[in-house]
Scaffold this active site. Structure first.
Site, PDB file in Angstrom:
ATOM      1  N   HIS A 140      76.791  61.926  68.823  1.00 37.66           N
ATOM      2  CA  HIS A 140      77.420  60.828  69.540  1.00 37.66           C
ATOM      3  C   HIS A 140      77.979  59.826  68.538  1.00 37.66           C
ATOM      4  O   HIS A 140      77.318  59.457  67.575  1.00 37.66           O
ATOM      5  CB  HIS A 140      76.390  60.138  70.440  1.00 37.66           C
ATOM      6  CG  HIS A 140      76.980  59.079  71.319  1.00 37.66           C
ATOM      7  ND1 HIS A 140      77.912  59.362  72.306  1.00 37.66           N
ATOM      8  CD2 HIS A 140      76.801  57.734  71.342  1.00 37.66           C
ATOM      9  CE1 HIS A 140      78.259  58.240  72.912  1.00 37.66           C
ATOM     10  NE2 HIS A 140      77.598  57.233  72.348  1.00 37.66           N
ATOM     11  N   LYS A 161      81.631  50.622  69.733  1.00 32.66           N
ATOM     12  CA  LYS A 161      82.082  51.627  68.767  1.00 32.66           C
ATOM     13  C   LYS A 161      83.539  52.011  69.015  1.00 32.66           C
ATOM     14  O   LYS A 161      84.348  52.067  68.083  1.00 32.66           O
ATOM     15  CB  LYS A 161      81.178  52.873  68.839  1.00 32.66           C
ATOM     16  CG  LYS A 161      79.730  52.609  68.510  1.00 32.66           C
ATOM     17  CD  LYS A 161      78.892  53.874  68.566  1.00 32.66           C
ATOM     18  CE  LYS A 161      78.693  54.376  69.985  1.00 32.66           C
ATOM     19  NZ  LYS A 161      77.883  53.459  70.817  1.00 32.66           N
TER      20      LYS A 161
END
EC number: 2.7.11.-
Length: 311
Positions: A140, A161
């Protein structure tokens, strides 16, 4: 993990000429990245014949075969045609014998040809097949090309992110993969990351939805794969935790069997995370080239202490 590569995929990737072989023959499976140069087999020695590999004929093999009689060539080629032999490939655009074509037609094995040199062709075949057949796992995070450095951005859920990656793209860097990064080990020291096919060129921004980075920013804003060289972990800043201020606490994380350096960056309101990631990448490259700002600071501090102690 991709367990097989179809011959047709290899033909398309390398632009190989199909000398003989119908659509059914091109569906044959390649299961190993190893390439065979069948020199000994042409002499009739089949004790250790690697029949499940691509059989590559270069100038030496073709020249040797030309010295054989037609019956000898046909007999040897028939013995080389096995049920799991994926294909025969001839390099340098060399002429193939009618016996080779006949044997391939009889056993429905593709006969391919390339104009490039044997050594270069072998390298390209091995590189492509090893990449396609390598075991894959997924992690991930978001993988971005920052100044030619593969930076994997990971962190707490909802920390930003994808938003950081989007801002990096706006600053001229390139997106490789968002949310899920497929990784595979190219060799003992090299880890390659690429996007899942369904997520290629796409990035998810909360409140906006899915956006197509290539469509909005152009082809130069994306790339298909990248070596993972640095992990940047974003974590929520808390007053109770003590953070590394000098950058001397080197940390290593293992991904896909490869050790990758990791930097942790605390995130709070007011910090421009994309610029920090950008600078972290530049600083990491400087360290890789032999310059360490932390060591320079410590050296200056030591000199200052020595000077003051002599007063």
């Amino acid at each position: 993990m991709s367990e097989v590569v179809k011959v047709s995929e290899l033909v398309q990737f390398l632009g190989l000429e199909i000398v003989t072989g119908d659509e059914e023959a091109l569906t044959r499976h390649i299961t190993t990245g190893d390439i065979s140069r069948p020199g000994l087999e042409l002499t009739g020695y089949f004790n250790y014949y690697s029949h499940n590999r691509l059989q590559l004929f270069g100038n030496k093999e073709i020249t040797f075969a030309q010295r054989m009689t037609e019956d000898e060539r046909l007999m040897v080629m028939r013995r080389m045609c096995c049920e799991d032999t994926p294909a025969f490939i001839v390099s340098r655009g060399l002429e193939v014998s009618k016996e080779m074509v006949q044997a391939c037609d009889e056993y429905k094995i593709p006969l391919l040809r390339s104009k490039i040199s044997t050594s270069r062709l072998m390298g390209e075949l091995s590189s492509y097949l090893e990449g396609e057949l390598a075991p894959r796992t997924n992690v991930h995070g978001v993988l971005v090309d920052v100044y030619g450095l593969g930076v994997l951005i990971q962190g707490d859920s909802g920390i930003g992110k994808s938003e950081t990656a989007l801002e990096l793209v706006q600053r001229g860097h390139r997106l490789i993969a968002d949310d899920r990064v497929d990784i595979y080990k190219q060799d003992e020291l090299t880890l390659i990351g690429e996007p899942a096919k369904v997520l290629e060129h796409l990035i998810e921004i909360r409140g906006v939805g899915i956006i197509d980075v290539m469509n909005l920013f152009g082809a130069s804003a994306v790339r298909g794969s990248m070596e993972v060289q640095l992990v940047v972990y974003l974590e929520n800043w808390t007053q109770e935790k003590t953070y590394d201020r000098l950058g001397s606490a080197d940390e290593i994380v293992q991904l896909g069997g490869v050790d990758i350096p990791r930097i942790k960056i605390p995130v709070k309101t007011g910090r421009n995370v994309s610029i920090i990631v950008e600078v972290a990448a530049m600083n990491f490259r400087a360290k890789s080239m032999g310059y360490d700002a932390t060591k320079e600071f410590e050296s200056r501090l030591s000199r200052l202490i020595e000077e003051n102690s002599g007063i």
